[in-house]
Design a protein around this motif. Structure first.
Motif, PDB file in Angstrom:
ATOM      1  N   ASP A  33       0.739  -1.288  -0.165  1.00 45.07           N
ATOM      2  CA  ASP A  33       0.086   0.036  -0.096  1.00 45.07           C
ATOM      3  C   ASP A  33       1.018   1.209   0.054  1.00 45.07           C
ATOM      4  O   ASP A  33       1.424   1.593   1.125  1.00 45.07           O
ATOM      5  CB  ASP A  33      -0.828  -0.023   0.976  1.00 45.07           C
ATOM      6  CG  ASP A  33      -2.026   1.080   1.288  1.00 45.07           C
ATOM      7  OD1 ASP A  33      -2.264   1.812   0.134  1.00 45.07           O
ATOM      8  OD2 ASP A  33      -2.366   1.153   2.380  1.00 45.07           O
ATOM      9  N   LEU A  34       1.207   1.948  -1.247  1.00 43.13           N
ATOM     10  CA  LEU A  34       1.869   2.810  -1.257  1.00 43.13           C
ATOM     11  C   LEU A  34       1.114   4.292  -1.181  1.00 43.13           C
ATOM     12  O   LEU A  34       1.727   5.221  -0.982  1.00 43.13           O
ATOM     13  CB  LEU A  34       2.578   2.880  -2.660  1.00 43.13           C
ATOM     14  CG  LEU A  34       3.697   1.820  -2.790  1.00 43.13           C
ATOM     15  CD1 LEU A  34       4.433   1.683  -4.230  1.00 43.13           C
ATOM     16  CD2 LEU A  34       4.796   1.836  -1.728  1.00 43.13           C
ATOM     17  N   GLU A  35      -0.250   4.385  -0.934  1.00 42.66           N
ATOM     18  CA  GLU A  35      -1.059   5.519  -1.098  1.00 42.66           C
ATOM     19  C   GLU A  35      -1.413   5.773   0.114  1.00 42.66           C
ATOM     20  O   GLU A  35      -1.837   6.980   0.344  1.00 42.66           O
ATOM     21  CB  GLU A  35      -1.973   5.477  -2.213  1.00 42.66           C
ATOM     22  CG  GLU A  35      -1.391   5.499  -3.638  1.00 42.66           C
ATOM     23  CD  GLU A  35      -2.400   5.794  -4.571  1.00 42.66           C
ATOM     24  OE1 GLU A  35      -3.355   6.335  -4.423  1.00 42.66           O
ATOM     25  OE2 GLU A  35      -2.079   5.505  -5.744  1.00 42.66           O
ATOM     26  N   ALA A  38       0.421   8.537   2.320  1.00 37.53           N
ATOM     27  CA  ALA A  38       0.416   9.964   1.651  1.00 37.53           C
ATOM     28  C   ALA A  38      -1.034  10.574   1.939  1.00 37.53           C
ATOM     29  O   ALA A  38      -1.045  11.803   2.211  1.00 37.53           O
ATOM     30  CB  ALA A  38       0.513   9.958   0.005  1.00 37.53           C
ATOM     31  N   HIS A  39      -1.903  10.017   2.122  1.00 35.27           N
ATOM     32  CA  HIS A  39      -3.215  10.564   2.515  1.00 35.27           C
ATOM     33  C   HIS A  39      -3.315  10.620   3.926  1.00 35.27           C
ATOM     34  O   HIS A  39      -4.245  11.451   4.375  1.00 35.27           O
ATOM     35  CB  HIS A  39      -4.656   9.623   1.765  1.00 35.27           C
ATOM     36  CG  HIS A  39      -4.474   9.327   0.365  1.00 35.27           C
ATOM     37  ND1 HIS A  39      -4.741  10.540  -0.489  1.00 35.27           N
ATOM     38  CD2 HIS A  39      -4.277   8.267  -0.532  1.00 35.27           C
ATOM     39  CE1 HIS A  39      -4.740  10.292  -1.612  1.00 35.27           C
ATOM     40  NE2 HIS A  39      -4.344   8.978  -1.656  1.00 35.27           N
ATOM     41  N   SER A  40      -2.680   9.789   4.860  1.00 31.98           N
ATOM     42  CA  SER A  40      -2.867   9.671   6.080  1.00 31.98           C
ATOM     43  C   SER A  40      -2.636  11.277   6.721  1.00 31.98           C
ATOM     44  O   SER A  40      -3.161  11.499   7.846  1.00 31.98           O
ATOM     45  CB  SER A  40      -2.068   8.736   6.896  1.00 31.98           C
ATOM     46  OG  SER A  40      -0.571   9.035   6.763  1.00 31.98           O
ATOM     47  N   ILE A  41      -1.779  11.979   5.983  1.00 31.60           N
ATOM     48  CA  ILE A  41      -1.398  13.511   6.600  1.00 31.60           C
ATOM     49  C   ILE A  41      -2.618  14.394   6.362  1.00 31.60           C
ATOM     50  O   ILE A  41      -2.443  15.359   7.142  1.00 31.60           O
ATOM     51  CB  ILE A  41      -0.303  14.048   6.146  1.00 31.60           C
ATOM     52  CG1 ILE A  41      -0.297  14.270   4.611  1.00 31.60           C
ATOM     53  CG2 ILE A  41       1.114  13.075   6.402  1.00 31.60           C
ATOM     54  CD1 ILE A  41       0.637  15.001   3.765  1.00 31.60           C
TER      55      ILE A  41
END
Length: 68
Positions: A33-35, A38-41
């Motif tokens: 899971d690479l995305e 990035a969305h958690s911020i």
């Protein structure tokens, strides 16, 4: 010229270790899971920083205002 006989086996061992580390990380799920990171911020996670008294007071006062 004698140093080449030392450097080639060291380079082969180094490349072998790098390939092993890459396949180990792929098999252990590092690249699944690479995305999400990035969305958690973008998500707010400050609820644990707000004292419980403040949360209760703000919800109590908003419910009182709605009742009136």
């Amino acid at each position: 010229m004698d140093i080449i006989f030392l450097l080639i086996p060291i380079a082969i061992i180094f490349v072998g270790c790098a390939i092993w580390a890459f396949f180990y990380s792929v098999n252990s799920g590092q690249f699944e899971d690479l995305e999400s990171p990035a969305h958690s911020i973008l998500f707010e996670d400050d609820d644990h920083l707000i004292p419980q008294d403040t949360q209760k007071t703000s919800t109590d006062s908003s419910s009182e205002n709605k009742a009136e």
